[in-house]
Design an enzyme around this catalytic site. Structure first.
Site, mmCIF file in Angstrom:
data_model
loop_
_atom_site.group_PDB
_atom_site.id
_atom_site.type_symbol
_atom_site.label_atom_id
_atom_site.label_comp_id
_atom_site.label_asym_id
_atom_site.label_seq_id
_atom_site.Cartn_x
_atom_site.Cartn_y
_atom_site.Cartn_z
ATOM 1 N N TYR A 93 -3.660 11.057 -22.455
ATOM 2 C CA TYR A 93 -4.003 10.430 -23.744
ATOM 3 C C TYR A 93 -5.402 10.900 -24.184
ATOM 4 O O TYR A 93 -6.087 11.621 -23.448
ATOM 5 C CB TYR A 93 -3.916 8.901 -23.610
ATOM 6 C CG TYR A 93 -2.483 8.437 -23.732
ATOM 7 C CD1 TYR A 93 -2.006 7.931 -24.932
ATOM 8 C CD2 TYR A 93 -1.593 8.596 -22.687
ATOM 9 C CE1 TYR A 93 -0.683 7.572 -25.071
ATOM 10 C CE2 TYR A 93 -0.259 8.240 -22.810
ATOM 11 C CZ TYR A 93 0.192 7.720 -24.017
ATOM 12 O OH TYR A 93 1.503 7.381 -24.155
ATOM 13 N N GLN A 97 -3.389 -2.599 -22.932
ATOM 14 C CA GLN A 97 -3.834 -1.231 -22.656
ATOM 15 C C GLN A 97 -4.290 -0.572 -23.950
ATOM 16 O O GLN A 97 -3.491 -0.288 -24.843
ATOM 17 C CB GLN A 97 -2.722 -0.399 -22.021
ATOM 18 C CG GLN A 97 -3.238 0.968 -21.587
ATOM 19 C CD GLN A 97 -2.192 1.813 -20.903
ATOM 20 O OE1 GLN A 97 -1.135 2.066 -21.466
ATOM 21 N NE2 GLN A 97 -2.482 2.272 -19.704
HETATM 22 C C1 FMN Z 1 9.245 2.375 -18.914
HETATM 23 C C2 FMN Z 1 7.890 2.848 -18.512
HETATM 24 C C3 FMN Z 1 6.900 2.962 -19.476
HETATM 25 C C4 FMN Z 1 5.604 3.337 -19.117
HETATM 26 N N1 FMN Z 1 4.613 3.338 -20.065
HETATM 27 C C5 FMN Z 1 3.320 3.490 -19.688
HETATM 28 C C6 FMN Z 1 2.270 3.265 -20.610
HETATM 29 O O1 FMN Z 1 2.487 2.909 -21.772
HETATM 30 N N2 FMN Z 1 1.016 3.435 -20.164
HETATM 31 C C7 FMN Z 1 0.721 3.792 -18.872
HETATM 32 O O2 FMN Z 1 -0.450 3.923 -18.507
HETATM 33 N N3 FMN Z 1 1.705 4.011 -17.982
HETATM 34 C C8 FMN Z 1 2.985 3.838 -18.341
HETATM 35 N N4 FMN Z 1 3.987 3.961 -17.414
HETATM 36 C C9 FMN Z 1 3.635 4.252 -16.018
HETATM 37 C C10 FMN Z 1 3.437 2.936 -15.223
HETATM 38 O O3 FMN Z 1 2.383 2.162 -15.714
HETATM 39 C C11 FMN Z 1 3.160 3.227 -13.743
HETATM 40 O O4 FMN Z 1 1.984 4.014 -13.666
HETATM 41 C C12 FMN Z 1 4.317 3.935 -13.060
HETATM 42 O O5 FMN Z 1 5.558 3.374 -13.443
HETATM 43 C C13 FMN Z 1 4.192 3.848 -11.533
HETATM 44 O O6 FMN Z 1 4.205 2.509 -11.097
HETATM 45 P P1 FMN Z 1 5.514 1.845 -10.418
HETATM 46 O O7 FMN Z 1 5.902 2.703 -9.254
HETATM 47 O O8 FMN Z 1 5.061 0.476 -9.995
HETATM 48 O O9 FMN Z 1 6.576 1.811 -11.456
HETATM 49 C C14 FMN Z 1 5.301 3.639 -17.756
HETATM 50 C C15 FMN Z 1 6.309 3.555 -16.797
HETATM 51 C C16 FMN Z 1 7.596 3.165 -17.159
HETATM 52 C C17 FMN Z 1 8.642 3.039 -16.087
#
Ligand code: FMN
Length: 397
Positions: A177, A102
């Site tokens: 961002y 990313q």
């Molecule tokens: C620990 C953690 C770190 C995350 N860091 C990022 C990140 O660096 N960049 C990003 O676009 N989203 C980040 N997210 C969001 C996830 O990519 C995703 O959009 C969000 O968790 C929803 O998806 P899920 O329901 O499958 O967890 C993060 C989520 C979690 C739980």
């Protein structure tokens, strides 16, 4: 197994890149780059993702320059980390998977105590609340030369990533961002050709996409994560987000990933479920930041009860507007029923927390039609981005 789970778990291609299935590990900042160097732990995490069966794993976050990091414990794409990055890409390939990174720039919200510029830069001057504790309380507005520099950084970072063995790149156009600061009317108050209309606000994001494409060539997949809504008054809303998607589609993006919320203004909208505030207060080292979090409390960490597939309606609206790009669903897909629904409508799925809970999700689900993942969306994993050892599911301990 149903027709749609068959589709999910069958091999496919993305711009000529062979993927063994359509499951993509979402970008989840791992917090495993002490002093900016990818650690053995980071390599082990993504090796495990590959061994667990995902088609593509996403490394987060790959800042495009040193001052594009939110914190100094993030890596940025440069020759000084080539040996570690090549070890990372090798490990994923040995595990049978493919990897994406990313690419992002934090723009105006740096909390990087190693910051080399005078102050963080975004589209327009503003307070940088998160940076007060490390001496970066104000963000300035980028000049045209600064904008050209950021574009060049996206180009150079993409060249580096491809040469170091990444199979794809994901550009971060969302979550508050740098590029999304230009897209959002909340943060972009410019009166030149980079502000105002949506086509002006998209000028820098589209230039970044063009620069990445120029660096990696036509055969290399470029994904883009974007916002459906900022979730704040005066911010990006769905009607404009659809235009953002259409412009990225015209600009040649290969896969769009519609998400929502912003890390700096409304973080809980990203993932919903239990508040991350208590965990953040426990792990935040800076007394000043803890005080700020307490003061902002519930107005910043808003309540959004968890539900499966919480971005489905918005993502469908994007899908209906797009002509060429493939669509990847993200947001609350943790059951096999949800994944089936997603595969009826979309080309790929990104999963975050369910894969933090169980890195072997794909292998387990392929072997057992009654597989239950067990993620409770307590969001403790999200608070672990502040832990010195980085993220894990504490419920697995
Ligand atoms: C620990 C953690 C770190 C995350 N860091 C990022 C990140 O660096 N960049 C990003 O676009 N989203 C980040 N997210 C969001 C996830 O990519 C995703 O959009 C969000 O968790 C929803 O998806 P899920 O329901 O499958 O967890 C993060 C989520 C979690 C739980």
């Amino acid at each position: 197994m149903s027709e749609y789970l068959d589709k999910l778990f069958a091999p496919t291609q993305l711009k000529g890149l062979e993927l063994r299935n359509r499951v993509i590990r979402a970008a989840t900042f791992e917090g495993k780059c002490p002093n900016g160097y990818p650690s053995d732990d980071l390599i082990a995490l993504h090796r495990e993702m590959a061994e667990g069966g995902v088609g593509l794993t996403t490394v987060a976050y790959c800042a495009v320059e040193a001052d594009g990091r939110v914190k100094k414990e993030m890596m940025y794409m440069h020759e000084g980390i080539r040996p570690q990055v090549e070890a990372l890409t090798r490990a994923v390939h040995e595990g049978g998977g493919k990897l994406s990174g990313q690419m992002g720039h934090c723009g105006n919200f740096s909390q990087n105590s190693d910051f080399q510029g005078k102050r963080p830069l975004g589209p327009s001057p503003m307070l940088n609340m998160g940076g007060i504790g490390c001496g970066l309380p104000f963000a300035g507005a980028m000049t045209h030369a600064d904008i050209d520099h950021v574009v060049q950084c996206f180009h150079d970072a993409a060249l580096f990533m491809k040469s170091a063995g990444f199979d794809a790149a994901e550009i971060h156009f969302g979550h508050g961002y740098g590029l999304s600061q230009f897209i959002s009317p909340k943060t972009n108050k410019r009166t030149d050709e980079y502000g105002g209309s949506i086509s002006n606000r998209m000028r820098l994001p589209l230039r970044a996409l063009e620069a990445v494409r120029k660096a990696v060539g036509d055969d290399f997949p470029i994904l883009g994560k974007m916002g459906l809504t900022d979730g704040v008054k005066g911010g990006l809303e769905i009607d404009e987000a659809i235009e953002v998607a259409a412009l990225l589609d015209e600009g040649g993006i290969d896969v769009l990933i519609p998400s929502g919320g912003t890390s700096s203004m409304n973080p809980m909208l990203l993932f919903r479920g239990d508040s991350i505030l208590p965990g953040m207060l426990e792990l935040e080292k800076s007394a000043f930041m803890r005080m700020g979090m307490r003061m902002m409390g519930k107005s910043f960490f808003r309540e959004y009860p968890y539900e499966e597939l919480y971005f489905l309606d918005g993502a469908k609206r994007i899908r209906d507007r797009i002509k060429n790009a493939k669509l990847c669903y993200i947001g609350g897909s943790s059951t096999l029923e949800s994944l089936e629904s997603v595969m009826r409508e979309f080309d790929f799925v990104q999963m975050g927390r369910a894969l933090i809970k169980d890195p072997y999700f794909v292998k387990h689900a392929m072997a057992d039609p009654n597989y239950i993942n067990g993620c409770t969306h307590c969001n403790k994993c999200a608070t672990m981005i502040l832990h010195p050892d980085g993220i894990r599911c504490p419920e697995n301990d």
